[in-house]
Design an enzyme around this catalytic site. Structure first.
Site, PDB file in Angstrom:
ATOM      1  N   GLU A  51       0.895  -1.180  -0.048  1.00 24.34           N
ATOM      2  CA  GLU A  51       0.428  -0.037  -0.031  1.00 24.34           C
ATOM      3  C   GLU A  51       0.482   0.682  -0.238  1.00 24.34           C
ATOM      4  OE1 GLU A  51      -3.289   0.060   2.760  1.00 24.34           O
ATOM      5  OE2 GLU A  51      -4.200  -1.761   2.601  1.00 24.34           O
ATOM      6  N   GLU A  71      -5.314  -8.658   0.639  1.00 23.04           N
ATOM      7  CA  GLU A  71      -5.413  -8.539   1.884  1.00 23.04           C
ATOM      8  C   GLU A  71      -7.238  -8.044   1.611  1.00 23.04           C
ATOM      9  OE1 GLU A  71      -4.373  -4.736   5.027  1.00 23.04           O
ATOM     10  OE2 GLU A  71      -2.728  -5.209   4.062  1.00 23.04           O
TER      11      GLU A  71
HETATM   12  C1  BGP Z   1      -4.221  -2.049   6.017  1.00 23.76           C
HETATM   13  C2  BGP Z   1      -3.047  -2.662   6.181  1.00 23.76           C
HETATM   14  C3  BGP Z   1      -2.831  -3.562   7.211  1.00 23.76           C
HETATM   15  C4  BGP Z   1      -3.876  -3.407   7.745  1.00 23.76           C
HETATM   16  C5  BGP Z   1      -5.447  -2.818   6.843  1.00 23.76           C
HETATM   17  C6  BGP Z   1      -6.434  -2.808   8.226  1.00 23.76           C
HETATM   18  O1  BGP Z   1      -4.145  -0.557   5.158  1.00 23.76           O
HETATM   19  O2  BGP Z   1      -2.224  -3.034   4.810  1.00 23.76           O
HETATM   20  O3  BGP Z   1      -1.605  -3.236   7.746  1.00 23.76           O
HETATM   21  O4  BGP Z   1      -4.075  -2.468   9.199  1.00 23.76           O
HETATM   22  O5  BGP Z   1      -5.304  -1.848   6.295  1.00 23.76           O
HETATM   23  O6  BGP Z   1      -6.899  -1.010   8.536  1.00 23.76           O
HETATM   24  P1  BGP Z   1      -6.796  -0.551   9.933  1.00 23.76           P
HETATM   25  O7  BGP Z   1      -5.553  -1.774  11.139  1.00 23.76           O
HETATM   26  O8  BGP Z   1      -6.764   0.741   9.766  1.00 23.76           O
HETATM   27  O9  BGP Z   1      -8.264  -1.145   9.649  1.00 23.76           O
END
Ligand code: BGP
Length: 476
Positions: free
Chosen positions: A166, A377
């Site tokens: 990201e 993800e």
């Molecule tokens: C993405 C990241 C992750 C994870 C996920 C969930 O942006 O790659 O590392 O954190 O989002 O986001 P959040 O933890 O803000 O809910």
């Protein structure tokens, strides 16, 4: 009739080093920018941090055993750059290498394919201090050398590599909205740092291809496709603006090595365009520097309307409170602003729940870039309750994932080459700006410091649901 999932489909889950490992100073590890950032008062949610996280560094065997029990075919994790190179370059910390080497062996012994993310946001603090991290050209060489070290040490056992996780998030949150380190708010510096990250990504991919390592490599992009709120033509232009500014600006560079023309015109008009030298352009355009697959993180879509240049809505920070309905519209004056979509429900953190958007995202990547997609993800951040009998009835998560698995199958039926799906996340873990209360895992981790069961693992109902999905290769 829906097409079946491919027989070698990579059903898995994902994590990131800082969010799970803990052991932030163990066995020679250097500090990362996140280790430092969370120590600045007021910078993170309720002052939580990843010092201990879910202690995966010490409990990885137990975690892999649970993955094996769930039947995972793949596990995506990241390597902490300062754990293997404490000052970012130069001396290798062999204890750090050993940890990842053992983790990879443990996964392979359990027939779980490792998918390795080279960079998931934990930049060595030493590089930030020395030359400003992502803002300097020096990062391109240092990142490439770090990637090469990993290819050399683990390349014989790893066949899927993710370069940068990201980039669109760590750059904009780090340099535009100051939600992440180094907490800068400066548009010109944003696009300059972003350009350095593009070069680092291209350079590492090129090296991987030139040296002929086995397997494939690509970046992971956080893709939130955009809808216009309605058929009003000005809102259609706004949606096109948003898609170009928030997706094409990254995806076109990864896949084709060129910045989208209209975005560059816009950035130049604003005086915030990056400086792209001829040598930069040659690197970005080199086919060897282009990915073998597009890694995509998908959580939600955005819906937008027009946004005036004068009194327009600007960037706003996310809802990190977990109180539904507390987020505000955000946007770029003169380009677009977000609006509520009447067809969608939201999570407690106001993220739109939109499985159809996943199908749209997959279709768009295949048709625009002709690349297979690895979904690196996808998941639901929610409050979970540990019952007294040690069970967690996360029916809402099962419903969310079911709908998304179905959307993937529809996209496969449409002709998209989806090679895998690693859900976010396997165990619960630290959410960068939301602490430990926002849970994503199939496995609940007790983070209650007051009880002796702290850090114990408990499979949730969704764990057993996913186990069946994997066993049946996609029956939900
Ligand atoms: C993405 C990241 C992750 C994870 C996920 C969930 O942006 O790659 O590392 O954190 O989002 O986001 P959040 O933890 O803000 O809910």
């Amino acid at each position: 009739k829906l097409a079946p999932f491919p027989t070698n489909f990579l059903w898995g889950s994902a994590s990131a080093a800082y969010q799970i490992e803990g052991a932030y100073q163990a066995e020679g590890k250097g500090l990362s920018v996140w280790d430092q950032f969370v120590r600045i008062p007021g910078k993170t949610f309720k002052e939580t941090n990843g010092d201990v996280a879910v202690d995966h560094f010490h409990r990885y065997r137990e975690d892999v055993a649970l993955m094996a029990k769930a039947g995972l075919k793949a596990y995506r994790f990241s390597i902490s750059w300062p754990r293997v190179l404490p000052t970012g370059r130069g001396t290798v910390n062999e204890a750090g290498i050993k940890f990842y080497s053992q983790l990879i062996d443990e996964l392979l012994a359990n027939h779980i394919e490792p998918i390795v993310t080279i960079y998931h946001w934990d930049l060595p603090q030493a590089l930030q201090d020395e030359y400003g991290g992502w803002e300097s050209r020096q990062i391109v060489d240092d990142f490439t050398a770090y990637a090469q070290l990993l290819f050399e040490r683990f390349g014989d056992r790893v066949s899927h590599w993710v370069t940068l996780n990201e980039q669109n998030v760590f750059i904009t949150h780090g340099y535009l909205t100051a939600e992440h380190p180094p907490a800068v708010m400066d548009a010109k510096r944003t696009y300059q740092a972003n350009h350095m990250a593009n070069l680092a990504n291209a350079s590492a991919i090129k090296l991987f291809h030139e040296k002929g390592y086995q397997g494939g490599i690509g970046p992971s992009f956080a893709y939130s496709p955009t809808y216009a709120l309605d058929a009003n033509p000005v809102n259609q232009v706004a949606a096109d603006n948003a898609e170009q500014l928030s997706a094409d600006l990254w995806l076109d560079v990864y896949a084709w090595g060129r910045y989208p023309a209209l975005v560059m015109t816009y950035l130049k008009n604003q005086g915030i365009a990056p400086e792209v030298t001829e040598a930069d352009q040659a690197l970005l355009s080199d086919p060897l520097a282009h990915p073998d697959f597009m890694g995509m993180n998908y959580y939600q879509t955005n819906t937008v309307t027009a946004n005036s240049l004068e009194d327009g809505v600007g960037l706003t920070k996310q809802n990190t409170s977990g109180k539904k309905g507390t987020s505000q519209a955000s946007g770029v004056p003169g380009a677009y602003k977000t609006a509520e979509n009447p067809y969608m429900q939201q999570t407690d953190w106001d993220w739109n729940i939109d499985p159809e958007g996943l199908r749209i995202a997959l279709r768009r990547i295949e048709s625009r870039y002709h690349l297979p997609v690895l979904i690196t993800e996808n998941g639901l951040g929610a409050y979970d309750t540990l019952e007294t009998d040690g069970e967690i009835h996360d029916t809402y998560r099962i419903a969310f994932l079911k709908a998304h698995v179905q959307a993937i199958q529809e996209a496969i039926t449409d002709g998209v080459r989806v090679i895998g799906y690693t859900t976010w996340s396997f165990t619960d873990l630290l959410s960068w700006t939301n602490g430990y209360q926002k849970r994503y895992g199939f496995v609940y981790v007790d983070r209650d410091e007051t009880d002796e069961k702290e850090l114990n693992r408990y499979p949730k109902d969704s764990f057993y649901w996913y186990q069946k999905v994997i066993q049946s290769n996609g029956e939900i």
